[in-house]
Design a protein around this motif. Structure first.
Motif, PDB file in Angstrom:
ATOM      1  N   LEU A   1      -8.142  -6.207  -0.710  1.00 20.28           N
ATOM      2  CA  LEU A   1      -8.554  -7.377   0.071  1.00 20.28           C
ATOM      3  C   LEU A   1      -9.808  -8.009  -0.521  1.00 20.28           C
ATOM      4  N   ALA A   2     -10.693  -7.186  -1.079  1.00 18.10           N
ATOM      5  CA  ALA A   2     -11.867  -7.739  -1.762  1.00 18.10           C
ATOM      6  C   ALA A   2     -11.444  -8.521  -3.005  1.00 18.10           C
ATOM      7  N   ILE A   3     -10.447  -8.017  -3.726  1.00 12.18           N
ATOM      8  CA  ILE A   3      -9.915  -8.755  -4.880  1.00 12.18           C
ATOM      9  C   ILE A   3      -9.313 -10.076  -4.427  1.00 12.18           C
ATOM     10  N   ALA A   4      -8.597 -10.059  -3.308  1.00  9.61           N
ATOM     11  CA  ALA A   4      -7.998 -11.288  -2.789  1.00  9.61           C
ATOM     12  C   ALA A   4      -9.059 -12.316  -2.426  1.00  9.61           C
TER      13      ALA A   4
ATOM     14  N   ALA B   1       0.820  -1.212   0.000  1.00  6.68           N
ATOM     15  CA  ALA B   1       0.000   0.000   0.000  1.00  6.68           C
ATOM     16  C   ALA B   1       0.856   1.265   0.000  1.00  6.68           C
ATOM     17  N   PHE B   2       2.109   1.151   0.433  1.00  6.45           N
ATOM     18  CA  PHE B   2       2.996   2.328   0.427  1.00  6.45           C
ATOM     19  C   PHE B   2       3.350   2.747  -1.002  1.00  6.45           C
ATOM     20  N   PRO B   3       3.917   1.857  -1.827  1.00  8.51           N
ATOM     21  CA  PRO B   3       4.146   2.270  -3.222  1.00  8.51           C
ATOM     22  C   PRO B   3       2.846   2.541  -3.961  1.00  8.51           C
ATOM     23  N   GLY B   4       1.770   1.869  -3.567  1.00  4.00           N
ATOM     24  CA  GLY B   4       0.487   2.079  -4.223  1.00  4.00           C
ATOM     25  C   GLY B   4      -0.068   3.480  -4.030  1.00  4.00           C
ATOM     26  N   ALA B   5       0.317   4.128  -2.927  1.00  2.00           N
ATOM     27  CA  ALA B   5      -0.184   5.475  -2.652  1.00  2.00           C
ATOM     28  C   ALA B   5       0.779   6.567  -3.115  1.00  2.00           C
ATOM     29  N   MET B   6       1.925   6.184  -3.620  1.00  5.80           N
ATOM     30  CA  MET B   6       2.951   7.158  -3.997  1.00  5.80           C
ATOM     31  C   MET B   6       2.575   8.086  -5.153  1.00  5.80           C
ATOM     32  N   PRO B   7       1.709   7.678  -6.101  1.00  3.24           N
ATOM     33  CA  PRO B   7       1.376   8.609  -7.193  1.00  3.24           C
ATOM     34  C   PRO B   7       0.845   9.958  -6.710  1.00  3.24           C
ATOM     35  N   THR B   8       0.176   9.985  -5.560  1.00  2.00           N
ATOM     36  CA  THR B   8      -0.288  11.267  -5.026  1.00  2.00           C
ATOM     37  C   THR B   8       0.895  12.172  -4.705  1.00  2.00           C
ATOM     38  N   LEU B   9       1.953  11.592  -4.139  1.00  2.00           N
ATOM     39  CA  LEU B   9       3.141  12.378  -3.794  1.00  2.00           C
ATOM     40  C   LEU B   9       3.921  12.785  -5.036  1.00  2.00           C
TER      41      LEU B   9
ATOM     42  N   GLY C   1     -12.762  -2.409   9.220  1.00  2.00           N
ATOM     43  CA  GLY C   1     -11.949  -1.513  10.036  1.00  2.00           C
ATOM     44  C   GLY C   1     -11.238  -0.448   9.222  1.00  2.00           C
ATOM     45  N   PHE C   2     -10.591  -0.860   8.133  1.00  2.00           N
ATOM     46  CA  PHE C   2      -9.870   0.098   7.301  1.00  2.00           C
ATOM     47  C   PHE C   2     -10.826   1.076   6.619  1.00  2.00           C
ATOM     48  N   THR C   3     -12.016   0.602   6.276  1.00  2.00           N
ATOM     49  CA  THR C   3     -12.987   1.490   5.636  1.00  2.00           C
ATOM     50  C   THR C   3     -13.466   2.564   6.602  1.00  2.00           C
ATOM     51  N   VAL C   4     -13.703   2.196   7.850  1.00  2.00           N
ATOM     52  CA  VAL C   4     -14.115   3.176   8.856  1.00  2.00           C
ATOM     53  C   VAL C   4     -13.036   4.250   9.013  1.00  2.00           C
ATOM     54  N   VAL C   5     -11.778   3.817   9.122  1.00  2.00           N
ATOM     55  CA  VAL C   5     -10.677   4.789   9.259  1.00  2.00           C
ATOM     56  C   VAL C   5     -10.579   5.662   8.006  1.00  2.00           C
ATOM     57  N   LEU C   6     -10.765   5.051   6.847  1.00  2.00           N
ATOM     58  CA  LEU C   6     -10.711   5.799   5.590  1.00  2.00           C
ATOM     59  C   LEU C   6     -11.786   6.883   5.547  1.00  2.00           C
ATOM     60  N   VAL C   7     -13.012   6.501   5.846  1.00  2.00           N
ATOM     61  CA  VAL C   7     -14.124   7.456   5.771  1.00  2.00           C
ATOM     62  C   VAL C   7     -13.917   8.595   6.769  1.00  2.00           C
TER      63      VAL C   7
ATOM     64  N   LEU D   1      -3.273  13.462   1.685  1.00  2.00           N
ATOM     65  CA  LEU D   1      -3.756  12.857   0.447  1.00  2.00           C
ATOM     66  C   LEU D   1      -3.190  11.448   0.287  1.00  2.00           C
ATOM     67  N   PHE D   2      -1.918  11.280   0.628  1.00  2.00           N
ATOM     68  CA  PHE D   2      -1.277   9.963   0.602  1.00  2.00           C
ATOM     69  C   PHE D   2      -2.037   8.986   1.506  1.00  2.00           C
ATOM     70  N   ALA D   3      -2.419   9.451   2.696  1.00  2.00           N
ATOM     71  CA  ALA D   3      -3.110   8.585   3.655  1.00  2.00           C
ATOM     72  C   ALA D   3      -4.434   8.079   3.110  1.00  2.00           C
ATOM     73  N   ILE D   4      -5.148   8.936   2.395  1.00  2.00           N
ATOM     74  CA  ILE D   4      -6.434   8.521   1.839  1.00  2.00           C
ATOM     75  C   ILE D   4      -6.251   7.395   0.830  1.00  2.00           C
ATOM     76  N   LEU D   5      -5.294   7.551  -0.070  1.00  2.00           N
ATOM     77  CA  LEU D   5      -5.069   6.498  -1.067  1.00  2.00           C
ATOM     78  C   LEU D   5      -4.499   5.246  -0.407  1.00  2.00           C
ATOM     79  N   PHE D   6      -3.666   5.411   0.598  1.00  2.00           N
ATOM     80  CA  PHE D   6      -3.116   4.273   1.338  1.00  2.00           C
ATOM     81  C   PHE D   6      -4.238   3.437   1.942  1.00  2.00           C
ATOM     82  N   LEU D   7      -5.156   4.092   2.642  1.00  2.00           N
ATOM     83  CA  LEU D   7      -6.251   3.381   3.309  1.00  2.00           C
ATOM     84  C   LEU D   7      -7.237   2.787   2.306  1.00  2.00           C
ATOM     85  N   TRP D   8      -7.471   3.498   1.206  1.00  2.00           N
ATOM     86  CA  TRP D   8      -8.417   3.023   0.195  1.00  2.00           C
ATOM     87  C   TRP D   8      -8.034   1.660  -0.367  1.00  2.00           C
ATOM     88  N   GLN D   9      -6.754   1.392  -0.415  1.00  2.00           N
ATOM     89  CA  GLN D   9      -6.290   0.152  -1.043  1.00  2.00           C
ATOM     90  C   GLN D   9      -6.720  -1.103  -0.287  1.00  2.00           C
TER      91      GLN D   9
END
Length: 299
Positions: free
Chosen positions: A194-197, A156-164, A228-234, A181-189
């Motif tokens: 996990l749903a894809i998994a 999720a760290f490299p996944g959120a890097m495009p914002t930076l 849990g991650f969705t609650v923190v994201l929202v 902004l990085f945190a939002i994309l980090f949490l969104w993943q």
């Protein structure tokens, strides 16, 4: 004097078209669309004064090249195991339509070209962030997928890097709002991946990927993670961050969060792959909506 009309071989043209399509597929264009969207958001939110279109285009082009190279090299590294999964067996590398050496060279050329382009057309910070993203994705996330379910957290760290990268492209620096902004994309993943998994659990197991914990046979733990991650994201999106805040901002973010949480709640009560798939699609709708709200409140 006789003349000879040389007509192009339609088979050769078709073969060339197929080969180009395979190379295009290696770049994962559907993923790149999300990357460019988040990079654009970072660039716009970091901009002061009139938007510099030329700078945005240069940042997007360099990021696209690096992202395409990363996707290609990732598939090159995983070509053997991709061949063992139904959903990836027909990709260009495992199917043999593109040779391993071809794929490696293509990925390296794209990555180097993107890094060099960012250095000279944008700035060194954007280039450094892009190359760091590539290295962490390929050297940390990719190998860990076969070793530990923590790969999603680390990936999720490299996944959120495009914002930076986008932010650095506009401001040549990174500040607190950029990390928000990085945190939002980090949490969104987490709800997204996990749903894809959950959707492809059997495929991953067959190829030896440890995307989910072995003890979580009923997926209860993973579904709780998603909640849990969705609650923190929202909650995170409701903080002022790069937006101006206020009642309308909170209302818009609350509605967007309610939309996503509706599908998360349904998955929390179900092990259905169809429900997991619906959450994946909902998350893809949710992200641009959230970014759009942040952009609207900055304007």
């Amino acid at each position: 004097m006789a003349t000879t009309n040389v007509r192009p071989n339609p088979l050769s043209r078709q073969a060339l078209k197929s080969k180009l399509q395979d190379y295009y597929t290696l770049t994962k264009p559907e993923v790149n669309l999300l990357i460019l969207m988040t990079t654009s958001a970072g660039y716009y939110l970091a901009s002061r004064g009139p938007l510099r279109i030329g700078g945005l285009v240069n940042t997007l082009l360099g990021t696209l090249l690096v992202a395409s190279g990363t996707a290609t090299l990732n598939q090159w590294m995983e070509r053997v195991w991709d061949g063992q999964m139904r959903r990836t067996a027909l990709r260009p590398l495992p199917s043999g339509r593109v040779g391993a050496r071809e794929g490696l060279l293509f990925g390296v050329m794209l990555s180097v070209a993107g890094g060099v382009y960012l250095v000279f057309a944008v700035n060194r910070l954007a280039a450094l962030l892009a190359i760091s993203t590539l290295l962490s994705y390929l050297l940390v996330y990719t190998p860990l997928k076969r070793r530990t379910p923590l790969c999603t957290l680390l990936g999720a760290f490299p996944g959120a890097m495009p914002t930076l990268i986008g932010w650095a492209g506009a401001a040549a620096t990174i500040n607190r709002n950029a990390w928000f902004l990085f945190a939002i994309l980090f949490l969104w993943q987490f709800p997204h991946f996990l749903a894809i998994a959950l959707m492809y659990r059997e495929d991953y197991l067959q190829a030896g990927y440890r995307m989910l914990p072995r003890f979580d046979l009923d997926s209860r733990f993973t579904r709780a993670e998603i909640v849990g991650f969705t609650v923190v994201l929202v909650v995170t999106t409701m903080l002022p961050g790069t937006g101006r805040g206020g009642p309308l901002y909170l209302t818009a973010m609350t509605l967007a969060g309610a939309f996503l949480f509706y599908y998360v709640a349904k998955l929390a009560r179900s092990t259905s792959k169809v429900v997991a798939s619906r959450l994946v699609h909902a998350s893809v709708i949710y992200l641009p909506v959230v970014l759009g709200i942040m952009i609207a409140w900055k304007a």
